[in-house]
Motif scaffolding. Sequence first.
Motif, PDB file in Angstrom:
ATOM      1  N   VAL A   1     -16.818  36.373 -39.275  1.00 57.91           N
ATOM      2  CA  VAL A   1     -17.367  35.970 -38.376  1.00 57.91           C
ATOM      3  C   VAL A   1     -18.403  36.397 -37.238  1.00 57.91           C
ATOM      4  CG1 VAL A   1     -17.871  33.920 -38.049  1.00 57.91           C
ATOM      5  CG2 VAL A   1     -16.170  33.757 -39.180  1.00 57.91           C
ATOM      6  N   MET A   2     -20.531  36.653 -37.978  1.00 64.19           N
ATOM      7  CA  MET A   2     -21.383  36.933 -36.527  1.00 64.19           C
ATOM      8  C   MET A   2     -21.170  35.502 -36.316  1.00 64.19           C
ATOM      9  SD  MET A   2     -20.513  39.952 -37.673  1.00 64.19           S
ATOM     10  CE  MET A   2     -22.054  40.930 -36.418  1.00 64.19           C
ATOM     11  N   GLU A   3     -22.135  34.876 -36.738  1.00 61.88           N
ATOM     12  CA  GLU A   3     -22.733  33.569 -36.002  1.00 61.88           C
ATOM     13  C   GLU A   3     -22.583  32.242 -36.392  1.00 61.88           C
ATOM     14  OE1 GLU A   3     -26.280  34.622 -35.092  1.00 61.88           O
ATOM     15  OE2 GLU A   3     -26.854  31.922 -33.934  1.00 61.88           O
ATOM     16  N   ALA A   4     -22.842  31.096 -36.517  1.00 56.26           N
ATOM     17  CA  ALA A   4     -22.273  29.556 -36.985  1.00 56.26           C
ATOM     18  C   ALA A   4     -23.361  29.360 -36.084  1.00 56.26           C
ATOM     19  CB  ALA A   4     -21.486  29.112 -36.995  1.00 56.26           C
ATOM     20  N   ARG A   5     -24.225  27.895 -37.570  1.00 62.83           N
ATOM     21  CA  ARG A   5     -25.387  27.189 -36.647  1.00 62.83           C
ATOM     22  C   ARG A   5     -24.832  26.372 -37.433  1.00 62.83           C
ATOM     23  NH1 ARG A   5     -30.873  30.998 -36.538  1.00 62.83           N
ATOM     24  NH2 ARG A   5     -29.901  33.157 -35.282  1.00 62.83           N
ATOM     25  N   TRP A   6     -25.207  24.986 -37.164  1.00 58.49           N
ATOM     26  CA  TRP A   6     -25.084  23.638 -37.455  1.00 58.49           C
ATOM     27  C   TRP A   6     -26.049  23.301 -37.818  1.00 58.49           C
ATOM     28  CZ3 TRP A   6     -21.372  20.700 -38.550  1.00 58.49           C
ATOM     29  CH2 TRP A   6     -20.220  21.265 -38.100  1.00 58.49           C
ATOM     30  N   ASN A   7     -26.629  22.758 -38.860  1.00 55.82           N
ATOM     31  CA  ASN A   7     -27.572  21.992 -39.188  1.00 55.82           C
ATOM     32  C   ASN A   7     -28.057  20.144 -39.928  1.00 55.82           C
ATOM     33  OD1 ASN A   7     -30.240  21.102 -40.850  1.00 55.82           O
ATOM     34  ND2 ASN A   7     -30.930  23.170 -40.393  1.00 55.82           N
ATOM     35  N   VAL A   8     -28.016  19.512 -39.140  1.00 57.41           N
ATOM     36  CA  VAL A   8     -28.277  18.580 -39.125  1.00 57.41           C
ATOM     37  C   VAL A   8     -29.405  17.235 -38.994  1.00 57.41           C
ATOM     38  CG1 VAL A   8     -26.194  17.765 -37.587  1.00 57.41           C
ATOM     39  CG2 VAL A   8     -28.112  17.397 -36.713  1.00 57.41           C
ATOM     40  N   ARG A   9     -30.292  18.273 -39.841  1.00 57.62           N
ATOM     41  CA  ARG A   9     -31.408  17.672 -40.589  1.00 57.62           C
ATOM     42  C   ARG A   9     -31.019  17.341 -42.691  1.00 57.62           C
ATOM     43  NH1 ARG A   9     -36.669  20.800 -38.990  1.00 57.62           N
ATOM     44  NH2 ARG A   9     -38.164  19.240 -39.424  1.00 57.62           N
ATOM     45  N   GLY A  10     -30.803  16.692 -42.759  1.00 56.20           N
ATOM     46  CA  GLY A  10     -30.335  16.432 -43.740  1.00 56.20           C
ATOM     47  C   GLY A  10     -29.088  15.938 -43.865  1.00 56.20           C
ATOM     48  N   TYR A  11     -27.633  16.493 -44.759  1.00 60.05           N
ATOM     49  CA  TYR A  11     -26.828  17.019 -45.126  1.00 60.05           C
ATOM     50  C   TYR A  11     -26.053  17.681 -43.629  1.00 60.05           C
ATOM     51  CZ  TYR A  11     -26.825  15.889 -50.156  1.00 60.05           C
ATOM     52  OH  TYR A  11     -27.362  15.682 -51.148  1.00 60.05           O
ATOM     53  N   PRO A  12     -25.306  16.770 -42.698  1.00 60.57           N
ATOM     54  CA  PRO A  12     -24.867  17.612 -41.660  1.00 60.57           C
ATOM     55  C   PRO A  12     -23.670  19.254 -42.043  1.00 60.57           C
ATOM     56  CG  PRO A  12     -23.925  15.733 -41.316  1.00 60.57           C
ATOM     57  CD  PRO A  12     -24.553  15.656 -42.720  1.00 60.57           C
ATOM     58  N   SER A  13     -24.816  20.196 -42.057  1.00 58.46           N
ATOM     59  CA  SER A  13     -23.742  21.380 -42.441  1.00 58.46           C
ATOM     60  C   SER A  13     -23.778  22.370 -41.728  1.00 58.46           C
ATOM     61  CB  SER A  13     -24.590  21.741 -43.515  1.00 58.46           C
ATOM     62  OG  SER A  13     -25.648  20.348 -44.861  1.00 58.46           O
ATOM     63  N   LEU A  14     -22.839  24.012 -41.652  1.00 58.05           N
ATOM     64  CA  LEU A  14     -22.422  24.533 -41.515  1.00 58.05           C
ATOM     65  C   LEU A  14     -22.934  25.508 -41.519  1.00 58.05           C
ATOM     66  CD1 LEU A  14     -21.373  24.993 -38.487  1.00 58.05           C
ATOM     67  CD2 LEU A  14     -18.994  25.301 -39.773  1.00 58.05           C
ATOM     68  N   CYS A  15     -23.459  26.849 -41.269  1.00 58.31           N
ATOM     69  CA  CYS A  15     -24.237  27.913 -41.676  1.00 58.31           C
ATOM     70  C   CYS A  15     -23.975  28.992 -41.443  1.00 58.31           C
ATOM     71  CB  CYS A  15     -26.016  27.824 -41.388  1.00 58.31           C
ATOM     72  SG  CYS A  15     -26.853  27.161 -42.072  1.00 58.31           S
ATOM     73  N   VAL A  16     -23.000  29.901 -41.897  1.00 56.24           N
ATOM     74  CA  VAL A  16     -21.529  31.223 -41.362  1.00 56.24           C
ATOM     75  C   VAL A  16     -22.228  32.097 -41.840  1.00 56.24           C
ATOM     76  CG1 VAL A  16     -19.812  32.052 -40.913  1.00 56.24           C
ATOM     77  CG2 VAL A  16     -19.919  29.172 -40.825  1.00 56.24           C
ATOM     78  N   LEU A  17     -22.614  32.911 -41.134  1.00 54.88           N
ATOM     79  CA  LEU A  17     -22.605  34.390 -41.628  1.00 54.88           C
ATOM     80  C   LEU A  17     -21.992  35.481 -40.350  1.00 54.88           C
ATOM     81  CD1 LEU A  17     -25.248  36.765 -42.240  1.00 54.88           C
ATOM     82  CD2 LEU A  17     -25.376  36.966 -39.562  1.00 54.88           C
ATOM     83  N   ALA A  18     -21.208  36.222 -42.106  1.00 56.62           N
ATOM     84  CA  ALA A  18     -20.159  37.025 -41.616  1.00 56.62           C
ATOM     85  C   ALA A  18     -20.583  38.150 -42.245  1.00 56.62           C
ATOM     86  CB  ALA A  18     -19.392  36.390 -43.169  1.00 56.62           C
ATOM     87  N   ARG A  19     -19.329  39.398 -41.680  1.00 50.62           N
ATOM     88  CA  ARG A  19     -20.362  40.693 -41.667  1.00 50.62           C
ATOM     89  C   ARG A  19     -18.506  41.092 -42.765  1.00 50.62           C
ATOM     90  NH1 ARG A  19     -23.647  44.543 -40.782  1.00 50.62           N
ATOM     91  NH2 ARG A  19     -24.663  43.095 -38.769  1.00 50.62           N
ATOM     92  N   ARG A  20     -18.725  42.120 -44.728  1.00 51.02           N
ATOM     93  CA  ARG A  20     -17.777  42.431 -45.050  1.00 51.02           C
ATOM     94  C   ARG A  20     -17.186  43.674 -44.386  1.00 51.02           C
ATOM     95  NH1 ARG A  20     -15.833  46.586 -48.079  1.00 51.02           N
ATOM     96  NH2 ARG A  20     -15.038  46.309 -50.076  1.00 51.02           N
ATOM     97  N   LEU A  21     -15.571  43.545 -43.843  1.00 47.68           N
ATOM     98  CA  LEU A  21     -15.649  44.947 -43.148  1.00 47.68           C
ATOM     99  C   LEU A  21     -15.231  46.282 -44.304  1.00 47.68           C
ATOM    100  CD1 LEU A  21     -12.624  42.668 -41.595  1.00 47.68           C
ATOM    101  CD2 LEU A  21     -14.351  44.300 -40.060  1.00 47.68           C
TER     102      LEU A  21
END
Length: 210
Positions: free
Chosen positions: A190-210
């Motif tokens: 997992v590289m980074e996670a950002r919340w977005n609460v404009r609309g459905y409360p949602s979690l956006c997660v960026l991950a790197r394949r090992l």
Amino acid sequence: MPVSDGVTTDAWERLSGRYDRQLWLERCAVGTALDLLAATADERTLDVGTGTGEVLRQLASRPARPREAIGVDTSPAMLARVGALPACWSVQVADARALPFADAEFDVASASYLLQVVADADRALVLAELRRVLRPGGRLVTVTPAIPDAGLARRLARVFDQLAARRPDRYGGLRALDPRVALPPEGFTVMEARWNVRGYPSLCVLARRL
Ligand SMILES: C[S@@+](CC[C@H](N)C(=O)[O-])C[C@H]1O[C@@H](n2cnc3c(N)ncnc32)[C@H](O)[C@@H]1O
């Protein structure tokens, strides 16, 4: 969290006609996810559970859009609503649990509002397939409804989650899921996670394949 059997393809076939009415509630989170992914023109892109094409449309409108992109979904009725795409972009019926692509075919991938709708028992399978078709070092971005730690968005997310538990056939897409625990065992950092609460409360997660 109760165990989920996932939302069936039949349910998505039935929901397809009215799916786009709620797209405004996911648009900001999809934009955040694409910011995180930062796909470039020469990165071959896969969108799994592409639905009616929100990710592909937003990606297509970006200045550095990838030259090649493919969207897959198990529901033909959802895919029928995707509309026109740039040259060398396409959609096809395929199951994220058994992707019809060779190993390491893609540089980047997205799964927007998909991981929470697959059965709990299948989630690892989907992530393993995403890992297989991404090249080493490739990036994956996920978007899922999730429950923030505090605030009005937390209360709203809990209501959505309860609705999803009560009527999975209709509201299963609103089930809350934080994928950050499931990613590392399947070979992602997992590289980074950002919340977005404009609309459905949602979690956006960026991950790197090992
Ligand atoms: C909540 S919708 C998300 C659609 C789109 N990604 C978006 O953000 O608007 C979930 C989609 O995942 C698809 N889906 C569910 N299980 C799937 C699977 N095993 N493989 C591929 N697609 C699947 C459904 O048909 C549906 O179109």
